[in-house]
Structure formats: C-alpha cells, structure tokens
Write a protein that holds these residues in place. Structure first.
Motif, PDB file in Angstrom:
ATOM      1  N   GLY A 140      16.935  53.973  46.347  1.00  0.00           N
ATOM      2  CA  GLY A 140      16.183  52.815  45.887  1.00  0.00           C
ATOM      3  C   GLY A 140      14.783  53.095  45.390  1.00  0.00           C
ATOM      4  O   GLY A 140      14.288  52.415  44.495  1.00  0.00           O
ATOM      5  N   PHE A 141      14.095  54.112  45.959  1.00  0.00           N
ATOM      6  CA  PHE A 141      12.704  54.356  45.595  1.00  0.00           C
ATOM      7  C   PHE A 141      12.462  55.861  45.445  1.00  0.00           C
ATOM      8  O   PHE A 141      13.180  56.674  46.029  1.00  0.00           O
ATOM      9  N   TRP A 194       4.978  54.232  45.687  1.00  0.00           N
ATOM     10  CA  TRP A 194       6.379  54.510  45.406  1.00  0.00           C
ATOM     11  C   TRP A 194       6.809  53.771  44.144  1.00  0.00           C
ATOM     12  O   TRP A 194       6.259  52.723  43.806  1.00  0.00           O
ATOM     13  N   GLU A 195       7.816  54.304  43.478  1.00  0.00           N
ATOM     14  CA  GLU A 195       8.363  53.679  42.282  1.00  0.00           C
ATOM     15  C   GLU A 195       9.818  53.321  42.533  1.00  0.00           C
ATOM     16  O   GLU A 195      10.522  54.033  43.250  1.00  0.00           O
ATOM     17  N   LYS A 196      10.257  52.209  41.949  1.00  0.00           N
ATOM     18  CA  LYS A 196      11.665  51.854  42.058  1.00  0.00           C
ATOM     19  C   LYS A 196      12.491  52.866  41.275  1.00  0.00           C
ATOM     20  O   LYS A 196      12.172  53.200  40.142  1.00  0.00           O
ATOM     21  N   PRO A 253       8.925  42.590  51.924  1.00  0.00           N
ATOM     22  CA  PRO A 253       8.937  42.363  50.470  1.00  0.00           C
ATOM     23  C   PRO A 253       8.485  43.603  49.715  1.00  0.00           C
ATOM     24  O   PRO A 253       7.818  44.490  50.260  1.00  0.00           O
ATOM     25  N   ASP A 254       8.839  43.651  48.420  1.00  0.00           N
ATOM     26  CA  ASP A 254       8.471  44.802  47.596  1.00  0.00           C
ATOM     27  C   ASP A 254       6.963  45.001  47.533  1.00  0.00           C
ATOM     28  O   ASP A 254       6.487  46.127  47.363  1.00  0.00           O
ATOM     29  N   SER A 255       6.203  43.921  47.656  1.00  0.00           N
ATOM     30  CA  SER A 255       4.749  44.059  47.606  1.00  0.00           C
ATOM     31  C   SER A 255       4.234  44.957  48.721  1.00  0.00           C
ATOM     32  O   SER A 255       3.236  45.666  48.554  1.00  0.00           O
ATOM     33  N   LEU A 299       6.337  47.323  50.279  1.00  0.00           N
ATOM     34  CA  LEU A 299       6.950  48.636  50.087  1.00  0.00           C
ATOM     35  C   LEU A 299       6.225  49.441  49.013  1.00  0.00           C
ATOM     36  O   LEU A 299       6.117  50.670  49.113  1.00  0.00           O
ATOM     37  N   LEU A 300       5.730  48.761  47.981  1.00  0.00           N
ATOM     38  CA  LEU A 300       5.070  49.442  46.865  1.00  0.00           C
ATOM     39  C   LEU A 300       3.556  49.487  47.030  1.00  0.00           C
ATOM     40  O   LEU A 300       2.848  49.863  46.094  1.00  0.00           O
ATOM     41  N   TRP A 328      13.267  44.366  57.142  1.00  0.00           N
ATOM     42  CA  TRP A 328      13.062  44.008  55.743  1.00  0.00           C
ATOM     43  C   TRP A 328      11.616  43.619  55.531  1.00  0.00           C
ATOM     44  O   TRP A 328      11.009  42.930  56.361  1.00  0.00           O
ATOM     45  N   ALA A 332      14.687  51.504  51.130  1.00  0.00           N
ATOM     46  CA  ALA A 332      13.781  50.425  51.532  1.00  0.00           C
ATOM     47  C   ALA A 332      13.528  50.439  53.034  1.00  0.00           C
ATOM     48  O   ALA A 332      12.441  50.064  53.489  1.00  0.00           O
TER      49      ALA A 332
END
Length: 250
Positions: free
Chosen positions: A129-130, A46-48, A10-12, A14-15, A8, A149
């Motif tokens: 998810g993305f 990447w975009e959600k 954070p989104d910061s 992943l994006l 895992w 993710a």
C-alpha cells in the motif's frame, strides 16, 4: 469465527511526516555504517504505492515483519556506487566475478538494513500500500521500502500518543432510576414423564430440585440475573424473599 480488530487511522495521519521520520532515521543510521559516499535522501513522508508500470522492474531483496525492501534493476549499480564510494557503470563489470562481487555487497548491505528495521519497527502482517523511496544525493533511486497501512498506523501512534481518557460510565443513567422492574425468584423445578403429569390430581405434592436452605436465583422481569442472591423466609403475610447478596453484586 472470531474477528481480529485492525488498527485504522486516516491517510492524513499515515502520510504525516512524523510517520516517516523513524524509518528515515534508521535508514540514515544504516547508511552511516555502509555508505562510503554521501548519505541517502528520503522524502518527507510515505507515498501511496501505485500498482502498474511504476512497480515493474523492482526485485524483492528482503521481506520483514510488515515491510519489504525492493531494489530496481537500474538501482543496483547506483547502490553499489554508494557502498564503494565510486561511480560504477555496466562496462566496469567486465567479468561474472565482478558482477557477483557487487551483487554480494548489495545483498549484505540490504540484509543489514532489513535486520535493523526488523528489530526496531512494530510488527504487522501486510506490507502493501505505501512506499518510502531512498535515493542518492544525485537523485538516483537506490531502493524502496514498502509497508502497509497497519505498520504506518502503528508508527503514527508513536507520535500521536494515547487516546483521550473518557470518564468512566456510571452503572446506570440517572434517567433510568425511576424505571419500574419486576423482581422474582426461581424456586426450582421437577422432572416428570408425560404419563405421570396426566395422572396428577388435587392434593398431589411435587418435590422441587432446590433444597430448603439453598439460595435462589434472582429474576428481573423474568430474566435470570444473579445466582444465589435470594432466600425464602416465612412471613406473617406469606413467603418473603431475603437478600443474600447486595444488588450491586448481581
């Protein structure tokens, strides 16, 4: 039932643009071999992936190890145009053979991209998810790469590097050094029927299951801690315990 740990981040992370960069590079490599027109465009990150009307109209063309390639129904001709190097419209597909030709060309190109990404991307299970949309230089949506993710986290680890190395923990804290503990030994046991126990009298001898020369189990605060760590030896004041292994090996 055993739990499988999941990676895992954070989104910061992943994006982050650096997470999308490897996939964008491989898409450009694929396009250089297949596109007769200008190179495609990809967003910097990447975009959600929103679930709902925005996902309607997309058809799955390739499902890889943790990602999917999906093409919108209006993007087939746009993708075919990029492959052929000329603008295609519906009226250009006059016969079923024309349509089958374009469909076959698009299918082969997407299969090639899927095979490339399968070979270079880390493996993951869920592709949800993305999304990373791929558009033409004119802004027409050609296809969409969907991923989960888990895959993005593996890509992010590629640029994040390994985690900080912590100093190894000492066997015990210095504050626990003075803690008093009770050290003992398990001498052995004997099994008797209830009727035999009821007949025991003063002077009866019980035979234990531990040979005289056998090492004994060490107990710390009545909890078995090490097997074969102690031995019985006679002493002036009674029976004594002798170490057969240092305490650091218990």
């Amino acid at each position: 039932m055993s739990a499988i740990p999941l990676l895992w981040l954070p989104d910061s992370a992943l994006l982050d643009a650096r997470t999308a960069e490897p996939v964008a590079r491989y898409v450009q490599q694929w396009a250089s071999e297949w596109f007769a027109a200008a190179r495609p465009c990809l967003p910097p990150r990447w975009e959600k992936l929103a679930h709902g009307p925005a996902t309607l109209g997309f058809a799955l063309h390739h499902e890889g190890r943790g990602f999917r390639l999906a093409v919108h129904e209006e993007g087939r001709l746009a993708l075919g145009s990029q492959l052929l190097g000329r603008t295609l419209a519906e009226h250009d597909l006059r016969t079923p053979q024309d349509r089958a030709l374009i469909e076959g060309l698009v299918g082969k190109a997407l299969a090639s991209l899927g095979s490339l990404l399968d070979n270079v991307l880390p493996q993951d299970n869920s592709p949800d998810g993305f999304a990373l949309p791929v558009t033409s230089a004119d802004g027409e949506l050609l296809l969409r790469i969907e991923a989960g993710a888990g895959l993005l986290a593996l890509l992010a680890r590629g640029w994040a590097g390994s985690g900080r190395k912590r100093a190894p923990l000492s066997p015990r804290s210095a504050a626990m050094g003075p803690q008093p503990l009770r050290l003992g030994a398990r001498l052995g046991s004997s099994r008797l029927a209830l009727a035999e126990i009821e007949t025991l009298e003063i002077g009866d001898v019980l035979t234990l299951d531990t040979p005289l020369a056998a090492p004994l189990d060490a107990l710390i605060d009545d909890v078995p801690n090490a097997s074969g760590a102690l031995a019985l030896v006679p002493g002036e004041s009674g029976i004594q315990l002798q170490l057969t292994r240092p305490a650091t090996q218990w």
